[in-house]
Scaffold this active site. Structure first.
Site, mmCIF file in Angstrom:
data_model
loop_
_atom_site.group_PDB
_atom_site.id
_atom_site.type_symbol
_atom_site.label_atom_id
_atom_site.label_comp_id
_atom_site.label_asym_id
_atom_site.label_seq_id
_atom_site.Cartn_x
_atom_site.Cartn_y
_atom_site.Cartn_z
ATOM 1 N N ASP A 217 -11.629 -51.111 33.254
ATOM 2 C CA ASP A 217 -11.509 -52.325 32.456
ATOM 3 C C ASP A 217 -12.902 -52.943 32.325
ATOM 4 O O ASP A 217 -13.587 -53.179 33.329
ATOM 5 C CB ASP A 217 -10.556 -53.321 33.114
ATOM 6 C CG ASP A 217 -10.315 -54.539 32.240
ATOM 7 O OD1 ASP A 217 -9.333 -54.544 31.494
ATOM 8 O OD2 ASP A 217 -11.133 -55.490 32.318
ATOM 9 N N ASN A 225 -16.415 -60.652 22.672
ATOM 10 C CA ASN A 225 -15.818 -60.920 21.366
ATOM 11 C C ASN A 225 -16.027 -62.374 20.942
ATOM 12 O O ASN A 225 -16.357 -62.648 19.780
ATOM 13 C CB ASN A 225 -14.320 -60.604 21.396
ATOM 14 C CG ASN A 225 -14.030 -59.126 21.218
ATOM 15 O OD1 ASN A 225 -14.808 -58.399 20.608
ATOM 16 N ND2 ASN A 225 -12.904 -58.683 21.748
ATOM 17 N N HIS A 230 -16.120 -59.646 16.858
ATOM 18 C CA HIS A 230 -15.347 -58.433 17.124
ATOM 19 C C HIS A 230 -16.107 -57.153 16.774
ATOM 20 O O HIS A 230 -15.851 -56.101 17.374
ATOM 21 C CB HIS A 230 -14.025 -58.482 16.358
ATOM 22 C CG HIS A 230 -13.046 -59.455 16.955
ATOM 23 N ND1 HIS A 230 -12.292 -59.166 18.060
ATOM 24 C CD2 HIS A 230 -12.722 -60.733 16.593
ATOM 25 C CE1 HIS A 230 -11.529 -60.209 18.368
ATOM 26 N NE2 HIS A 230 -11.770 -61.172 17.500
ATOM 27 N N ASP A 234 -16.367 -54.047 19.180
ATOM 28 C CA ASP A 234 -16.074 -52.660 18.820
ATOM 29 C C ASP A 234 -17.215 -51.728 19.222
ATOM 30 O O ASP A 234 -16.985 -50.608 19.703
ATOM 31 C CB ASP A 234 -15.838 -52.551 17.310
ATOM 32 C CG ASP A 234 -14.523 -53.195 16.875
ATOM 33 O OD1 ASP A 234 -13.692 -53.497 17.758
ATOM 34 O OD2 ASP A 234 -14.339 -53.381 15.654
ATOM 35 N N GLU A 260 -9.395 -53.356 26.073
ATOM 36 C CA GLU A 260 -10.603 -52.861 26.736
ATOM 37 C C GLU A 260 -10.286 -52.052 27.980
ATOM 38 O O GLU A 260 -11.169 -51.782 28.799
ATOM 39 C CB GLU A 260 -11.524 -54.034 27.121
ATOM 40 C CG GLU A 260 -11.002 -54.937 28.221
ATOM 41 C CD GLU A 260 -10.096 -56.061 27.726
ATOM 42 O OE1 GLU A 260 -9.972 -57.060 28.448
ATOM 43 O OE2 GLU A 260 -9.532 -55.933 26.620
#
Length: 344
Positions: A217, A225, A230, A234, A260
């Site tokens: 994680d 973000n 975003h 990404d 994630e």
């Protein structure tokens, strides 16, 4: 002339012609060319030669317009050229003749193929000697031309079907591959990874080999973000999978579990070796900042590791063990790993 209990491909037929016409028509080389679907070009499809290296191979193409082959198709009769060097001197722009002469051809018999009155293509018989072909060779071929053309056409149609089926199989495989991949990162999606995990758990139960399931994680990913957008998030996800994927061994798997969170399946590994492997994963993320577009930022990852060393484990049980270990790693300060033994 050629019998078989199975459907045959074009090259099977043409290879049989190359072997079987010895004693019927003299030759050192045989070539086959087909008309294009529009009837405007001749495409070399196949050739066999005892003269040495060939200058006209599969794929060689010439327009029919301006070619002497148009007259062969018009008359429907085989054409004899018993001195190719002389013919080339008289027709110096004939590229095909240039190539055949360069191969060593000195005389040729060009035989048109028709199916139901429609031109299909041409068989070229070539000899390395001059003045080889006679009217009798034209007559012999004309007697069997219909059978030869039908046989070649049938095998050609069958081969087109085979190639079409192979194309469809490749397309289906590509669609399956796309369906198994996460659209953003390209790693296995959740469904595909869980299927691989189930298969490896069954294999592990049968062989007794240990495997590790790692849940990873990205720490404080929401902050990435919220702060950078975003698109930056990404890039972080793709960068994570690139770095981790580069460290995987053959037979290991990486999949996106959600958001994630990612799962890694480490197969055929001892429990003692797992900590070092996971530490390499952690360092690969933490030691070098990530390019997030407009900014470079350091990221860290927490890992929960489930060690599977007993048979009969179900995927959900192993994932739950890795999830609990991941929670402990985050509670202990993140950017670390916790290893637990999965038990049924």
């Amino acid at each position: 002339m050629l019998t078989a209990e199975r459907e045959i491909l074009v090259e099977d037929v043409l290879d049989s012609i190359f072997r079987g016409f010895v004693g019927i028509i003299p030759y050192d080389r045989i070539g086959c060319a087909f008309l294009s679907s529009g009837g405007t070009r001749m495409m070399s499809y196949w050739a066999r030669s005892n003269m040495g290296p060939m200058a006209i191979n599969k794929g060689y193409s010439r327009p029919l317009l301006g070619s002497s082959l148009r007259e062969v198709f018009r008359t429907g009769e085989p054409r004899i050229l018993n001195d190719l060097e002389r013919y080339l001197a008289e027709h110096p722009t004939s590229k095909a003749t240039q190539r055949i002469v360069a191969e060593g051809g000195r005389s040729s018999l060009t035989c048109p193929l028709f199916v139901d009155g429609r031109p299909l293509g041409v068989l070229f018989f070539t000899s390395h000697q001059t003045n080889v072909y006679r009217d009798i060779h034209q007559a012999v071929f004309q007697q069997i031309a219909g059978q030869v053309a039908i046989l070649i056409n049938k095998s050609k149609l069958f081969q087109e079907l085979v190639e079409r089926n192979q194309f469809l199989l490749r397309q289906a495989e590509q669609l399956r591959e796309v369906a198994n991949r996460d659209a953003l990162t390209g790693v296995l999606n959740r469904r595909a990874f869980l299927l691989a995990l189930e298969q490896h758990l069954q294999a592990s139960a049968a062989t007794g080999k240990t495997l590790g399931l790692v849940m990873a994680d990205i720490d404080h990913f929401k902050n990435v973000n919220d702060t950078y957008g975003h698109a930056a998030g990404d890039k972080a996800l793709r960068g994570f999978t690139d770095r981790i994927g580069a460290l995987l061994r053959p037979g290991d798997y990486l999949g996106r579990y959600g958001g994630e969170e990612f799962l890694l399946l480490i197969s055929d590994i001892s429990a003692a070796d797992l900590p070092a492997i996971v530490e390499r994963f952690r360092a690969a993320i933490a030691d070098e900042p990530f390019d997030l577009g407009e900014v470079r930022r350091s990221l860290t990852v927490s890992f929960g590791v489930a060690v599977v060393s007993e048979g009969g484990m179900r995927a959900e049980e192993v994932i739950a063990t890795a999830d609990r270990a991941l929670y402990e790693a985050k509670e202990a300060g993140r950017n670390r790993s916790v290893i637990a033994i999965a038990t049924g």
